[in-house]
Scaffold this active site. Structure first.
Site, mmCIF file in Angstrom:
data_model
loop_
_atom_site.group_PDB
_atom_site.id
_atom_site.type_symbol
_atom_site.label_atom_id
_atom_site.label_comp_id
_atom_site.label_asym_id
_atom_site.label_seq_id
_atom_site.Cartn_x
_atom_site.Cartn_y
_atom_site.Cartn_z
ATOM 1 N N HIS A 132 37.462 3.237 -0.190
ATOM 2 C CA HIS A 132 37.442 1.894 -0.780
ATOM 3 C C HIS A 132 38.294 1.808 -2.038
ATOM 4 O O HIS A 132 38.731 0.745 -2.427
ATOM 5 C CB HIS A 132 36.013 1.487 -1.145
ATOM 6 C CG HIS A 132 35.060 1.497 0.006
ATOM 7 N ND1 HIS A 132 35.231 0.701 1.116
ATOM 8 C CD2 HIS A 132 33.943 2.216 0.240
ATOM 9 C CE1 HIS A 132 34.247 0.920 1.970
ATOM 10 N NE2 HIS A 132 33.457 1.843 1.471
ATOM 11 N N HIS A 144 37.026 3.799 -11.629
ATOM 12 C CA HIS A 144 37.785 3.545 -10.401
ATOM 13 C C HIS A 144 38.620 2.282 -10.576
ATOM 14 O O HIS A 144 38.486 1.588 -11.594
ATOM 15 C CB HIS A 144 36.818 3.415 -9.210
ATOM 16 C CG HIS A 144 35.879 2.268 -9.360
ATOM 17 N ND1 HIS A 144 34.623 2.396 -9.896
ATOM 18 C CD2 HIS A 144 36.030 0.937 -9.091
ATOM 19 C CE1 HIS A 144 34.038 1.213 -9.936
ATOM 20 N NE2 HIS A 144 34.870 0.299 -9.459
ATOM 21 N N HIS A 161 40.758 -1.322 -8.905
ATOM 22 C CA HIS A 161 40.907 -2.377 -7.902
ATOM 23 C C HIS A 161 42.304 -2.979 -8.039
ATOM 24 O O HIS A 161 42.853 -3.049 -9.140
ATOM 25 C CB HIS A 161 39.888 -3.497 -8.121
ATOM 26 C CG HIS A 161 38.466 -3.060 -8.019
ATOM 27 N ND1 HIS A 161 37.757 -3.091 -6.840
ATOM 28 C CD2 HIS A 161 37.609 -2.563 -8.950
ATOM 29 C CE1 HIS A 161 36.523 -2.641 -7.056
ATOM 30 N NE2 HIS A 161 36.412 -2.310 -8.326
ATOM 31 N N HIS A 167 37.468 -0.078 -13.736
ATOM 32 C CA HIS A 167 36.034 -0.188 -14.025
ATOM 33 C C HIS A 167 35.471 1.149 -14.476
ATOM 34 O O HIS A 167 35.498 2.120 -13.721
ATOM 35 C CB HIS A 167 35.268 -0.644 -12.767
ATOM 36 C CG HIS A 167 35.503 -2.084 -12.420
ATOM 37 N ND1 HIS A 167 35.290 -2.594 -11.161
ATOM 38 C CD2 HIS A 167 35.931 -3.117 -13.194
ATOM 39 C CE1 HIS A 167 35.578 -3.898 -11.181
ATOM 40 N NE2 HIS A 167 35.983 -4.234 -12.389
ATOM 41 N N THR A 210 30.337 -5.135 -7.523
ATOM 42 C CA THR A 210 31.280 -5.960 -6.756
ATOM 43 C C THR A 210 31.505 -5.399 -5.361
ATOM 44 O O THR A 210 32.368 -5.862 -4.635
ATOM 45 C CB THR A 210 32.634 -6.084 -7.483
ATOM 46 O OG1 THR A 210 33.234 -4.782 -7.570
ATOM 47 C CG2 THR A 210 32.460 -6.683 -8.867
ATOM 48 N N THR A 211 30.729 -4.368 -5.020
ATOM 49 C CA THR A 211 30.755 -3.805 -3.668
ATOM 50 C C THR A 211 29.317 -3.780 -3.150
ATOM 51 O O THR A 211 28.371 -3.800 -3.953
ATOM 52 C CB THR A 211 31.316 -2.365 -3.690
ATOM 53 O OG1 THR A 211 30.542 -1.584 -4.602
ATOM 54 C CG2 THR A 211 32.778 -2.347 -4.117
HETATM 55 ZN ZN LIG Z 1 34.785 -1.711 -9.352
#
Ligand SMILES: [Zn+2]
Length: 259
Positions: A95, A120, A122, A139, A208-209
């Protein structure tokens, strides 16, 4: 509390533990979602019972940042150091690219200490400013020492002229294929990943996941960090479009620190 809400709480705790650096690979549900198609964000809430908050929640993330109320807020106190070689892993988890750290870095916010578990990326950014997305968003995920509440510090990453050397070690070590964690050879100066100015937006939201648990104090720094185009492209060659669409703010407060 009924049984189903207890189960949701349990699923939330398991996920928070996995965020805490204890990698739980037995949670098959964790891998069975995506950013497009039948497993995409519009379907997350129906994929598994524990993902229900993704569509039923009313404090979801990310959001569009606009009309934030400026007020006097406490500083986010960063206690970031260099990672220790023995404790830093970089993972392509299917992801995103995630770096797990567990070396005593933490933030203090409103008198509560939150330990940094991982960070991580995005692309594009998940939070937007007045409808505009940045190239990327970083994040930093922190866990409250006394509960499973999270504080996530978001940093918008934008294109600048020069290579940002604080990020070189990370972007040079991103595994091209999803798989097991890989140990990083060189330590990371975590503090250097942050912008100099630490003004921020804040609101109460969610992961957000999936499972979109509403356990996150969001602290989005209002000063972006610059990366070179080549650095952004190194990431987007692996992940592009791993951003959940913005969610309604609803009745929540969206505050901005005066500085
Ligand atoms: Zn995130």
């Amino acid at each position: 509390m009924n049984v189903s809400s207890l189960l949701v709480l349990l699923a939330t705790s398991v996920f928070a533990l996995s965020l805490g650096g204890v990698l739980i690979l037995t949670n098959a549900a964790d891998t069975d979602w995506s950013y497009a198609g039948d497993l995409g964000p519009g379907h997350w809430g129906k994929l598994f019972p524990e993902f229900a908050p993704c569509e039923e929640g009313n404090a979801q993330s990310p959001i569009d940042i606009s009309d934030a109320t400026e007020v006097d807020l406490v500083e986010v106190e960063f206690h970031y150091g260099e990672t220790e070689r023995t404790k830093q892993n970089i993972t392509n988890n299917g992801h995103t690219i995630q770096v797990d750290v567990s070396d005593g870095s933490y933030v203090v916010y409103n008198g509560i200490a939150y330990d940094l578990a991982q960070f991580h990326f995005h692309s594009p950014s998940e939070h937007t400013i007045d409808g505009e997305a940045a190239a990327m968003e970083l994040h930093f995920v922190h866990v409250d020492r006394n509960s499973n509440a999270l504080a996530v510090v978001g940093v918008l990453l934008v294109e600048g002229e020069d290579e940002n050397e604080a990020y070189t070690n990370i972007f040079d070590n991103m595994p091209a294929e999803a798989g097991e964690p890989e140990t990083m050879a060189e330590p990371i100066d975590l503090e250097a990943l942050l912008p100099q100015r630490r003004g921020y937006y804040t609101y109460q939201g969610s992961l957000t996941t999936p499972p979109c648990s509403e356990i996150v104090r969001w602290l989005l720094l209002d000063t972006p960090v610059e990366l070179s185009r080549a650095q952004i492209e190194a990431y987007t060659a692996l992940y592009s479009g791993n951003a959940r669409p913005v969610q309604p703010l609803g009745k929540r407060d969206l505050l901005r620190s005066r500085r």
